[in-house]
Write a protein that holds these residues in place. Structure first.
Motif, PDB file in Angstrom:
ATOM      1  N   VAL A 137      -2.032  -0.119  12.118  1.00 37.84           N
ATOM      2  CA  VAL A 137      -1.824   1.177  12.624  1.00 37.84           C
ATOM      3  C   VAL A 137      -2.939   1.966  12.726  1.00 37.84           C
ATOM      4  O   VAL A 137      -3.163   2.744  13.767  1.00 37.84           O
ATOM      5  N   ALA A 138      -3.890   1.940  11.661  1.00 33.99           N
ATOM      6  CA  ALA A 138      -5.115   2.804  11.869  1.00 33.99           C
ATOM      7  C   ALA A 138      -5.965   2.472  12.941  1.00 33.99           C
ATOM      8  O   ALA A 138      -6.502   3.344  13.441  1.00 33.99           O
ATOM      9  N   SER A 181      -0.762  -1.599   7.723  1.00 35.08           N
ATOM     10  CA  SER A 181      -1.547  -0.232   7.458  1.00 35.08           C
ATOM     11  C   SER A 181      -3.062  -0.275   8.491  1.00 35.08           C
ATOM     12  O   SER A 181      -3.319   0.584   9.149  1.00 35.08           O
ATOM     13  N   LEU A 213       4.279   7.102   2.097  1.00 37.29           N
ATOM     14  CA  LEU A 213       4.608   5.815   2.830  1.00 37.29           C
ATOM     15  C   LEU A 213       4.524   4.633   2.307  1.00 37.29           C
ATOM     16  O   LEU A 213       3.170   4.512   1.742  1.00 37.29           O
ATOM     17  N   HIS A 214       5.425   3.525   2.210  1.00 35.10           N
ATOM     18  CA  HIS A 214       5.000   2.600   1.730  1.00 35.10           C
ATOM     19  C   HIS A 214       4.803   1.284   2.722  1.00 35.10           C
ATOM     20  O   HIS A 214       5.928   1.093   3.356  1.00 35.10           O
ATOM     21  N   ALA A 215       3.983   0.704   2.745  1.00 34.87           N
ATOM     22  CA  ALA A 215       3.730  -0.406   3.781  1.00 34.87           C
ATOM     23  C   ALA A 215       3.021  -1.338   3.194  1.00 34.87           C
ATOM     24  O   ALA A 215       2.273  -1.314   2.318  1.00 34.87           O
ATOM     25  N   LEU A 229       0.782   5.525   0.791  1.00 34.86           N
ATOM     26  CA  LEU A 229       0.040   6.186   1.406  1.00 34.86           C
ATOM     27  C   LEU A 229       0.701   7.488   1.099  1.00 34.86           C
ATOM     28  O   LEU A 229       1.920   7.869   1.787  1.00 34.86           O
ATOM     29  N   LEU A 246      -0.494  -3.988   3.485  1.00 39.67           N
ATOM     30  CA  LEU A 246      -1.903  -3.770   3.887  1.00 39.67           C
ATOM     31  C   LEU A 246      -2.421  -3.964   5.324  1.00 39.67           C
ATOM     32  O   LEU A 246      -2.920  -3.270   5.904  1.00 39.67           O
ATOM     33  N   VAL A 273       0.971  -1.260  -0.020  1.00 32.73           N
ATOM     34  CA  VAL A 273       0.044   0.068  -0.036  1.00 32.73           C
ATOM     35  C   VAL A 273       0.758   1.254   0.125  1.00 32.73           C
ATOM     36  O   VAL A 273       1.905   1.453   0.824  1.00 32.73           O
TER      37      VAL A 273
END
Length: 87
Positions: free
Chosen positions: A47-48, A44, A37-39, A30, A41, A28
């Motif tokens: 963290v959300a 992500s 930011l690359h991370a 962002l 899913l 993903v």
């Protein structure tokens, strides 16, 4: 017994987080406007969820707990005064 229950809940949360991360490996991107930011899913989503819990808990503390803590000394002083004059 309560300590054991806390450990079981903590381990269950860690396993659930690991499962979410493992089942959602898609990359993903962002875009925050000033940074990208690359991370994964799964990370992500976790963290959300964490940010939502922290913001929600902070709003409850600010909106409910702090006003009640400010009111508590006045209420206990008033209760002590009422019981002293009642005797």
């Amino acid at each position: 017994m309560a300590r054991f229950f806390r450990y079981v809940v903590a381990i269950a949360c860690l396993l659930a987080g690991a499962m979410v991360g493992a089942l959602n490996p898609q990359p993903v991107v962002l875009d925050l406007g000033i940074a990208t930011l690359h991370a994964g899913l799964g990370l992500s989503v976790l963290v959300a969820l964490l940010v939502g819990v922290l913001v929600g808990g902070g709003s409850v503390v600010i909106g409910v707990v702090l006003p009640l803590r400010r009111r508590l000394p006045r209420e206990t002083a008033g209760l002590a005064a009422a019981t002293d004059t009642g005797d």
